[in-house]
Enzyme design. Structure first.
Site, PDB file in Angstrom:
ATOM      1  N   GLU A 132       0.837  -1.200   0.000  1.00  0.00           N
ATOM      2  CA  GLU A 132       0.000   0.000   0.000  1.00  0.00           C
ATOM      3  C   GLU A 132       0.869   1.246   0.000  1.00  0.00           C
ATOM      4  O   GLU A 132       1.826   1.350   0.771  1.00  0.00           O
ATOM      5  CB  GLU A 132      -0.910   0.016   1.232  1.00  0.00           C
ATOM      6  N   GLU A 229     -12.483   1.533   4.405  1.00  0.00           N
ATOM      7  CA  GLU A 229     -11.554   1.780   5.512  1.00  0.00           C
ATOM      8  C   GLU A 229     -11.618   3.267   5.823  1.00  0.00           C
ATOM      9  O   GLU A 229     -10.878   4.068   5.262  1.00  0.00           O
ATOM     10  CB  GLU A 229     -10.124   1.363   5.132  1.00  0.00           C
TER      11      GLU A 229
END
Length: 248
Positions: A132, A229
């Site tokens: 990420e 998220e």
């Protein structure tokens, strides 16, 4: 494409196992974890996922105080232990992917360490491995802090198992108005998307996301799940309904 409840951010007023049930009750058909499962009763977690009919999209390697260890010089043994622990959990719970966190470091040898650790991880499993890109504004010092760093890693290690977790909040912070274009340019490397309101990581209602239809098209084209998220102020079922409504 499925919407996945990130149980590190959502339903956090509940103990971790109960968040799985709460996600199913809110209408989710998939979930994802940080590293909570490594310290949980795996039989219990597996039973809950099965009983609720939920797919597990991904889970993280251990985060700890350094936000992971994959790029930390001198911590190779720690990374291997943490990765093998995450892999054991992923196999027990049939997770689609494992998110490998690079950690916070500015040492010159970090990329070489990361590449060696990724080669080790790729040799252990055929599951998807995610990296990420995290904005420095959100996590100062995190090594994987730009799309360019991700591109350098996959250029040096061009394995199709190694994929990008494209988080809209972080890409918006890094790329501004070009965020959707940048993600689309990285489409062949994408393995998972995550969604939060760009301005403050808040509730990602479709009406507050001008790029939503483009993100949805990208997810559909690449067969990507979308993890929610974000910092919730509304019931997650309301956010899910908003996104599904705009997807029709």
């Amino acid at each position: 494409m499925e919407f996945s409840a990130n149980l590190g951010f959502l339903f956090t007023d509940l103990p971790f196992p109960q968040r799985i049930t709460a996600a199913a009750r809110a209408g989710f058909r998939a979930v994802e974890f940080h590293d909570q499962a490594q310290s949980s009763d795996l039989r219990l977690i597996a039973g809950l996922l099965h009983d609720e009919g939920l797919k597990l999209c991904s889970l993280n390697c251990a985060m700890g105080s350094t936000a992971g260890s994959a790029a930390l010089p001198g911590e190779e043994a720690r990374f291997r232990a943490e990765f093998l622990s995450a892999l054991e959990v992923a196999e027990a719970l049939d997770a689609r992917a494992i998110h490998i966190m690079t950690g916070r470091t500015s040492e010159a040898g970090a990329e070489a360490v990361l590449l060696r650790n990724l080669e080790f991880a790729l040799g252990c499993t055929d599951r998807r491995l995610l990296l990420e890109v995290i904005s420095p504004a959100a996590m100062p010092g995190y090594w994987m802090n730009s799309p360019e760093r991700f591109e350098a890693v996959v250029a040096a290690l061009p394995d199709p198992q190694l994929r990008l977790m494209g988080d809209w909040y972080h890409f918006s912070s890094l790329c501004g108005a070009a965020a959707l274009s940048r993600l689309c340019g990285l489409a062949p490397h994408l393995g998972h998307l995550q969604l939060a309101r760009a301005e403050d990581r808040g509730d990602p209602l479709a009406e507050d996301l001008p790029a939503w239809l483009g993100l949805r098209a990208l997810a559909m084209e690449r067969d990507l799940d979308i993890g929610l998220e974000y910092r919730a102020s509304l019931p997650p079922a309301e956010v899910l309904s908003s996104l599904r409504g705009r997807a029709l």
